[in-house]
Design a protein around this motif. Structure first.
Motif, PDB file in Angstrom:
ATOM      1  N   ARG A  92       0.822  -1.205   0.000  1.00  0.00           N
ATOM      2  CA  ARG A  92       0.000   0.000   0.000  1.00  0.00           C
ATOM      3  C   ARG A  92       0.856   1.255   0.000  1.00  0.00           C
ATOM      4  O   ARG A  92       0.534   2.261  -0.648  1.00  0.00           O
ATOM      5  CB  ARG A  92      -0.948  -0.040   1.198  1.00  0.00           C
ATOM      6  CG  ARG A  92      -2.067  -1.053   1.021  1.00  0.00           C
ATOM      7  CD  ARG A  92      -2.778  -1.401   2.289  1.00  0.00           C
ATOM      8  NE  ARG A  92      -3.363  -0.264   2.975  1.00  0.00           N
ATOM      9  CZ  ARG A  92      -4.120  -0.365   4.069  1.00  0.00           C
ATOM     10  NH1 ARG A  92      -4.369  -1.567   4.579  1.00  0.00           N
ATOM     11  NH2 ARG A  92      -4.616   0.700   4.640  1.00  0.00           N
ATOM     12  N   PHE A  93       1.981   1.215   0.713  1.00  0.00           N
ATOM     13  CA  PHE A  93       2.907   2.343   0.737  1.00  0.00           C
ATOM     14  C   PHE A  93       3.579   2.544  -0.617  1.00  0.00           C
ATOM     15  O   PHE A  93       3.640   3.656  -1.144  1.00  0.00           O
ATOM     16  CB  PHE A  93       3.954   2.086   1.825  1.00  0.00           C
ATOM     17  CG  PHE A  93       5.118   3.028   1.828  1.00  0.00           C
ATOM     18  CD1 PHE A  93       4.941   4.404   1.723  1.00  0.00           C
ATOM     19  CD2 PHE A  93       6.413   2.549   1.959  1.00  0.00           C
ATOM     20  CE1 PHE A  93       6.024   5.278   1.738  1.00  0.00           C
ATOM     21  CE2 PHE A  93       7.500   3.406   1.984  1.00  0.00           C
ATOM     22  CZ  PHE A  93       7.301   4.773   1.867  1.00  0.00           C
ATOM     23  N   LYS A  94       4.047   1.461  -1.201  1.00  0.00           N
ATOM     24  CA  LYS A  94       4.866   1.555  -2.410  1.00  0.00           C
ATOM     25  C   LYS A  94       4.047   1.776  -3.676  1.00  0.00           C
ATOM     26  O   LYS A  94       4.450   2.541  -4.558  1.00  0.00           O
ATOM     27  CB  LYS A  94       5.698   0.281  -2.545  1.00  0.00           C
ATOM     28  CG  LYS A  94       6.736   0.303  -3.638  1.00  0.00           C
ATOM     29  CD  LYS A  94       7.631  -0.918  -3.523  1.00  0.00           C
ATOM     30  CE  LYS A  94       8.744  -0.925  -4.549  1.00  0.00           C
ATOM     31  NZ  LYS A  94       9.668  -2.060  -4.344  1.00  0.00           N
ATOM     32  N   PHE A  95       2.906   1.106  -3.772  1.00  0.00           N
ATOM     33  CA  PHE A  95       2.172   1.117  -5.029  1.00  0.00           C
ATOM     34  C   PHE A  95       0.843   1.869  -4.974  1.00  0.00           C
ATOM     35  O   PHE A  95       0.308   2.230  -6.018  1.00  0.00           O
ATOM     36  CB  PHE A  95       1.910  -0.322  -5.490  1.00  0.00           C
ATOM     37  CG  PHE A  95       3.171  -1.116  -5.698  1.00  0.00           C
ATOM     38  CD1 PHE A  95       4.091  -0.745  -6.669  1.00  0.00           C
ATOM     39  CD2 PHE A  95       3.447  -2.219  -4.911  1.00  0.00           C
ATOM     40  CE1 PHE A  95       5.255  -1.472  -6.865  1.00  0.00           C
ATOM     41  CE2 PHE A  95       4.610  -2.955  -5.095  1.00  0.00           C
ATOM     42  CZ  PHE A  95       5.515  -2.572  -6.068  1.00  0.00           C
ATOM     43  N   ALA A  96       0.287   2.070  -3.769  1.00  0.00           N
ATOM     44  CA  ALA A  96      -1.014   2.745  -3.657  1.00  0.00           C
ATOM     45  C   ALA A  96      -0.894   4.150  -3.085  1.00  0.00           C
ATOM     46  O   ALA A  96      -1.909   4.780  -2.785  1.00  0.00           O
ATOM     47  CB  ALA A  96      -1.971   1.915  -2.794  1.00  0.00           C
ATOM     48  N   ARG A  97       0.348   4.633  -2.891  1.00  0.00           N
ATOM     49  CA  ARG A  97       0.606   5.998  -2.419  1.00  0.00           C
ATOM     50  C   ARG A  97      -0.012   6.276  -1.054  1.00  0.00           C
ATOM     51  O   ARG A  97      -0.448   7.388  -0.767  1.00  0.00           O
ATOM     52  CB  ARG A  97       0.090   7.028  -3.441  1.00  0.00           C
ATOM     53  CG  ARG A  97       0.719   6.894  -4.808  1.00  0.00           C
ATOM     54  CD  ARG A  97       0.306   8.013  -5.731  1.00  0.00           C
ATOM     55  NE  ARG A  97       0.904   7.863  -7.049  1.00  0.00           N
ATOM     56  CZ  ARG A  97       0.816   8.773  -8.016  1.00  0.00           C
ATOM     57  NH1 ARG A  97       0.131   9.886  -7.819  1.00  0.00           N
ATOM     58  NH2 ARG A  97       1.398   8.552  -9.176  1.00  0.00           N
ATOM     59  N   GLU A  98      -0.045   5.273  -0.205  1.00  0.00           N
ATOM     60  CA  GLU A  98      -0.567   5.461   1.149  1.00  0.00           C
ATOM     61  C   GLU A  98       0.601   5.816   2.072  1.00  0.00           C
ATOM     62  O   GLU A  98       1.262   4.935   2.631  1.00  0.00           O
ATOM     63  CB  GLU A  98      -1.288   4.204   1.640  1.00  0.00           C
ATOM     64  CG  GLU A  98      -2.611   3.969   0.955  1.00  0.00           C
ATOM     65  CD  GLU A  98      -3.459   2.941   1.692  1.00  0.00           C
ATOM     66  OE1 GLU A  98      -3.265   2.757   2.916  1.00  0.00           O
ATOM     67  OE2 GLU A  98      -4.326   2.324   1.030  1.00  0.00           O
ATOM     68  N   LEU A  99       0.851   7.109   2.232  1.00  0.00           N
ATOM     69  CA  LEU A  99       1.979   7.543   3.047  1.00  0.00           C
ATOM     70  C   LEU A  99       1.766   7.211   4.522  1.00  0.00           C
ATOM     71  O   LEU A  99       2.737   7.077   5.270  1.00  0.00           O
ATOM     72  CB  LEU A  99       2.200   9.047   2.860  1.00  0.00           C
ATOM     73  CG  LEU A  99       2.674   9.461   1.458  1.00  0.00           C
ATOM     74  CD1 LEU A  99       2.880  10.964   1.398  1.00  0.00           C
ATOM     75  CD2 LEU A  99       3.952   8.738   1.062  1.00  0.00           C
ATOM     76  N   ALA A 100       0.512   7.069   4.945  1.00  0.00           N
ATOM     77  CA  ALA A 100       0.254   6.663   6.336  1.00  0.00           C
ATOM     78  C   ALA A 100       0.845   5.283   6.599  1.00  0.00           C
ATOM     79  O   ALA A 100       1.382   5.022   7.682  1.00  0.00           O
ATOM     80  CB  ALA A 100      -1.243   6.669   6.620  1.00  0.00           C
ATOM     81  N   ALA A 101       0.759   4.400   5.611  1.00  0.00           N
ATOM     82  CA  ALA A 101       1.376   3.078   5.766  1.00  0.00           C
ATOM     83  C   ALA A 101       2.883   3.208   5.861  1.00  0.00           C
ATOM     84  O   ALA A 101       3.537   2.513   6.647  1.00  0.00           O
ATOM     85  CB  ALA A 101       0.984   2.177   4.594  1.00  0.00           C
ATOM     86  N   GLY A 102       3.469   4.114   5.081  1.00  0.00           N
ATOM     87  CA  GLY A 102       4.907   4.339   5.151  1.00  0.00           C
ATOM     88  C   GLY A 102       5.337   4.868   6.501  1.00  0.00           C
ATOM     89  O   GLY A 102       6.365   4.440   7.053  1.00  0.00           O
TER      90      GLY A 102
ATOM     91  N   ARG B 154       5.535   7.540  -9.806  1.00  0.00           N
ATOM     92  CA  ARG B 154       5.124   7.167  -8.459  1.00  0.00           C
ATOM     93  C   ARG B 154       4.869   8.377  -7.580  1.00  0.00           C
ATOM     94  O   ARG B 154       4.023   8.359  -6.687  1.00  0.00           O
ATOM     95  CB  ARG B 154       6.189   6.268  -7.825  1.00  0.00           C
ATOM     96  CG  ARG B 154       5.790   5.710  -6.472  1.00  0.00           C
ATOM     97  CD  ARG B 154       6.767   4.648  -6.027  1.00  0.00           C
ATOM     98  NE  ARG B 154       6.732   3.487  -6.931  1.00  0.00           N
ATOM     99  CZ  ARG B 154       7.657   2.537  -6.955  1.00  0.00           C
ATOM    100  NH1 ARG B 154       8.712   2.614  -6.163  1.00  0.00           N
ATOM    101  NH2 ARG B 154       7.538   1.519  -7.778  1.00  0.00           N
ATOM    102  N   GLY B 155       5.636   9.442  -7.776  1.00  0.00           N
ATOM    103  CA  GLY B 155       5.452  10.658  -7.000  1.00  0.00           C
ATOM    104  C   GLY B 155       6.402  10.797  -5.824  1.00  0.00           C
ATOM    105  O   GLY B 155       6.569  11.878  -5.290  1.00  0.00           O
ATOM    106  N   TYR B 156       7.036   9.729  -5.416  1.00  0.00           N
ATOM    107  CA  TYR B 156       7.999   9.763  -4.313  1.00  0.00           C
ATOM    108  C   TYR B 156       8.843   8.501  -4.362  1.00  0.00           C
ATOM    109  O   TYR B 156       8.459   7.490  -4.965  1.00  0.00           O
ATOM    110  CB  TYR B 156       7.302   9.879  -2.954  1.00  0.00           C
ATOM    111  CG  TYR B 156       6.322   8.766  -2.659  1.00  0.00           C
ATOM    112  CD1 TYR B 156       6.717   7.596  -1.994  1.00  0.00           C
ATOM    113  CD2 TYR B 156       4.989   8.869  -3.052  1.00  0.00           C
ATOM    114  CE1 TYR B 156       5.823   6.578  -1.744  1.00  0.00           C
ATOM    115  CE2 TYR B 156       4.090   7.851  -2.807  1.00  0.00           C
ATOM    116  CZ  TYR B 156       4.506   6.711  -2.152  1.00  0.00           C
ATOM    117  OH  TYR B 156       3.607   5.697  -1.908  1.00  0.00           O
ATOM    118  N   ASN B 157      10.011   8.576  -3.726  1.00  0.00           N
ATOM    119  CA  ASN B 157      10.905   7.420  -3.626  1.00  0.00           C
ATOM    120  C   ASN B 157      10.678   6.786  -2.263  1.00  0.00           C
ATOM    121  O   ASN B 157      10.991   7.384  -1.227  1.00  0.00           O
ATOM    122  CB  ASN B 157      12.358   7.874  -3.785  1.00  0.00           C
ATOM    123  CG  ASN B 157      13.341   6.727  -3.652  1.00  0.00           C
ATOM    124  OD1 ASN B 157      12.967   5.588  -3.381  1.00  0.00           O
ATOM    125  ND2 ASN B 157      14.616   7.027  -3.820  1.00  0.00           N
TER     126      ASN B 157
END
Length: 236
Positions: free
Chosen positions: A91-101, A134-137
């Protein structure tokens, strides 16, 4: 600054109490994970010291590292890549869920660091085309708070990805190695420390991290460690 950040975090948790990202129950211990889901996280307690491969029994080196040592010197991967961490990572890597990150890096920071602190932390870079997509690394998003937590300088531009490559997750081990061969370069504009840690999210075959380690060693870095949030088990 750290005290202010802690106050703001506490206020945010009071205003919006943490909720488990996996099941929706109340968060526990300041995390967006409940107690039960957090207890299921697969820690990598028994692993190879050189490549962090999960092992059934404790051993200094796995069989592969005994036969063909990797180009890095030590590895730290506090988790195994499995349920439920793999769900958060996807979810962090592919769904852009920064909360998961944020949850993943908070978990990582709480794990004991088992190898020496480096002189510099460098995230595995994305090619500019993949970064735009992706928008972010994700490696950089993990490396920043780790660098702050351990008081180690971060160089996001130390390594550069010179050519676009196919997604490693879609390839077998030999093709992964060919895919990243010659893909990275080192910025030599400033002096390099003797000890650098490369940060990535997941280590599977280690092909990407190995290529990064090789170019750093060729640039004169004496010791290169690899840090990954999670290590995938050996494929059967």
């Amino acid at each position: 600054m750290d005290a202010l950040r802690s106050r703001l975090t506490a206020f945010g948790h009071w205003l919006l109490p943490p909720r488990c990202l996996l099941c929706g129950d109340a968060g526990h211990d300041g995390l967006d994970l409940c107690r039960d889901c957090a207890a299921e996280l697969p820690r990598n307690g028994s692993c190879c010291a050189r490549c962090a491969l999960p092992l059934a029994l404790p051993a200094a080196l796995c069989g592969r590292c005994q036969r063909h040592p990797p180009p890095w010197d030590a590895a730290w991967a506090p988790f195994r890549y499995g349920w439920p961490l793999d769900r958060l990572e996807s979810r962090f890597k592919f769904a852009r869920e920064l909360a998961a990150g944020r949850t993943l890096v908070a978990l990582w920071r709480r794990e004991p660091r088992i190898i020496d602190a480096p002189g510099l932390i460098a995230p595995v870079p994305l090619h500019r085309s993949r970064l735009r997509q992706r928008g972010y690394n994700q490696a950089l998003e993990l490396a920043r708070p780790l660098a702050r937590a351990f008081g180690v300088p971060l160089r996001h531009d130390l390594l550069a990805r010179m050519k676009p490559t196919a997604a490693q997750s879609e390839l077998d081990a030999p093709t992964r190695r060919r895919n990243v061969r010659g893909a990275f370069a080192v910025d030599r504009a400033t002096g390099l420390p003797a000890h650098v840690a490369i940060v990535d999210d997941v280590m599977t075959t280690g092909a990407t991290l190995a290529e990064c380690a090789r170019v750093l060693k060729r640039a004169g870095v004496a010791r290169v460690d690899v840090w990954a949030l999670a290590r995938a088990p050996a494929r059967k």
